[in-house]
Design a protein around this motif. Sequence first.
Motif, PDB file in Angstrom:
ATOM      1  N   GLU A  95      26.270  37.178  35.967  1.00 13.61           N
ATOM      2  CA  GLU A  95      25.249  36.065  35.750  1.00 13.61           C
ATOM      3  C   GLU A  95      25.694  35.193  34.893  1.00 13.61           C
ATOM      4  N   LEU A  96      26.432  35.486  33.683  1.00 12.99           N
ATOM      5  CA  LEU A  96      26.696  34.487  32.575  1.00 12.99           C
ATOM      6  C   LEU A  96      28.150  34.007  32.919  1.00 12.99           C
TER       7      LEU A  96
ATOM      8  N   ASP B  28      23.923  29.569  29.047  1.00 12.02           N
ATOM      9  CA  ASP B  28      23.127  29.512  30.220  1.00 12.02           C
ATOM     10  C   ASP B  28      22.053  28.407  30.106  1.00 12.02           C
ATOM     11  N   HIS B  29      22.153  27.550  29.177  1.00  8.59           N
ATOM     12  CA  HIS B  29      21.397  26.472  29.121  1.00  8.59           C
ATOM     13  C   HIS B  29      21.880  25.099  29.062  1.00  8.59           C
TER      14      HIS B  29
ATOM     15  N   SER C 206      16.339  34.780  36.955  1.00 11.35           N
ATOM     16  CA  SER C 206      17.323  35.813  37.049  1.00 11.35           C
ATOM     17  C   SER C 206      16.923  36.889  38.232  1.00 11.35           C
TER      18      SER C 206
ATOM     19  N   THR D  95      29.075  30.028  33.237  1.00 15.91           N
ATOM     20  CA  THR D  95      28.923  29.320  31.997  1.00 15.91           C
ATOM     21  C   THR D  95      30.381  29.282  31.318  1.00 15.91           C
TER      22      THR D  95
ATOM     23  N   ARG E 181      35.158  27.150  36.698  1.00 20.39           N
ATOM     24  CA  ARG E 181      34.016  26.613  35.868  1.00 20.39           C
ATOM     25  C   ARG E 181      34.053  25.448  35.322  1.00 20.39           C
TER      26      ARG E 181
ATOM     27  N   LYS F  72      20.584  40.073  31.333  1.00 14.28           N
ATOM     28  CA  LYS F  72      21.376  39.686  32.191  1.00 14.28           C
ATOM     29  C   LYS F  72      22.587  40.344  32.085  1.00 14.28           C
TER      30      LYS F  72
ATOM     31  N   VAL G   3      19.859  37.015  27.393  1.00 11.39           N
ATOM     32  CA  VAL G   3      21.306  37.280  27.613  1.00 11.39           C
ATOM     33  C   VAL G   3      21.517  38.792  27.559  1.00 11.39           C
TER      34      VAL G   3
END
Length: 462
Positions: free
Chosen positions: A174-175, A59-60, A220, A178, A439, A170, A167
């Motif tokens: 939410e992830l 998520d970066h 978040s 990615t 995605r 979350k 991580v």
Amino acid sequence: MTEQNRPLRVAIVGAGPAGIYAADALMKSDEAKDPGVSIDLFEKMPAPFGLIRYGVAPDHPRIKGIITALHKVLDKPQVRLLGNLDFGKDFSLAEVRKHYDAVIFSTGAVADRNLDIPGIDLDGSYGAAEFVAWYDGHPDFSREWPLEAEKVAVLGVGNVGLDVARVLAKTADELLPTEIPPNVYEGLKQNKATEVHVFGRRGPAQVKFTPLELKELDHSQTIEVVVSPEDIEYDEGSAKARRESKITDQVAVILENYAIREPNNRPHKLFIHLFESPVEILGEDGKVVGLRTERTELDGTGNVKGTGKFTDWELGAVYRAVGYLSNDLPEIPFDDQAGVIPNEAGRVIDAGEHIPGVYTTGWIKRGPVGLIGHTKGDANETIACLLEDFHAGKLNQPADPSLEGVTNWLDDHETPYTTWDGWYRLDEHERSLGEAEGRERVKVVERDDMLAASEPSKVQPS
């Protein structure tokens, strides 16, 4: 000054940021024009980019954007990528020295540094690096991860610890936007953690978070960050650290803001505990059931001392994020205590002497500290030494420095190797998998699947 009528041939072992920065520094040198340079990047994985692909949280994407700059280096005609080749297993130092004037080791750090406290080997005690490798889809690590604990501890107040905590806190959904692989998404859907506790032994002026990482926790909608006002303490050493570093001061301010605000009642709590030094992981029947910490206090210099006050925290899992550790390499000197290749400004040293034509850069040169961009300075220093030795006639004298010589040598091996063109094919394949799900990409985990998508130069015999 030495003279030669062919390009300077350099092998770089490790195609992560450190190795690619070294290639870039070499191509920007005067020697790149005359006599020219020719660089082969050897990489253990079928894909390049090392830490950015397998060490940065999914998520970066901002950090992963560094890949754009690295791409430009690998696109240069002076550079070849040779992936899926493990030094010490698929090729040796002697083989490299037959074909190159110099070799640079930039293999980074992927293991967890030890934490010597009782209970560290209990079931439910994990190294953060292994967890990162799992959620980043590293093919050499497990495809499953136990996420059964409702209360989890993370030991360490650096960005890796913060990534792990985020991580864990979350939700899987939410992830999902990615690049996480399907097995990681399915694993995170089973995550039972509702409380994540991050522990640091010193205070707000000593944590190693970057301001942006710390502030991003609040983005978040499922995570409530909790900092105790009692943990906002400074001494003269801390005040001095804040005055001397804008980043340190920014981090302290963010922690202060977390400590004074009203609760927002989000479903997952992420506690940042300062002045709590882990002394023992508590267990029953071989499994983690808690953590014992000793309260510390500042001593005036920014360091801390124990107070003799202990707290037992009820927890079901503990992740240690106390630093990465480089692995030693066959045939190459290694300092087990420092976790680095012994070197002087990048020149690899054995018994006090520089091994001709052998160099190192990045985390395996100086230890796993600093941000990704800091390895540029390492690369510049190492390349300066290499070029100095080149002009002094102190490099290796290869028997066959031709490009074809390397290709013929690798084609005689059973191990299939990938190329830069192969990376473009794998990249396109991962993006097509992502497009089908809305995605940007879906990362391929299995090594065989990566090789198949890359169309390696040689097919593994059946």
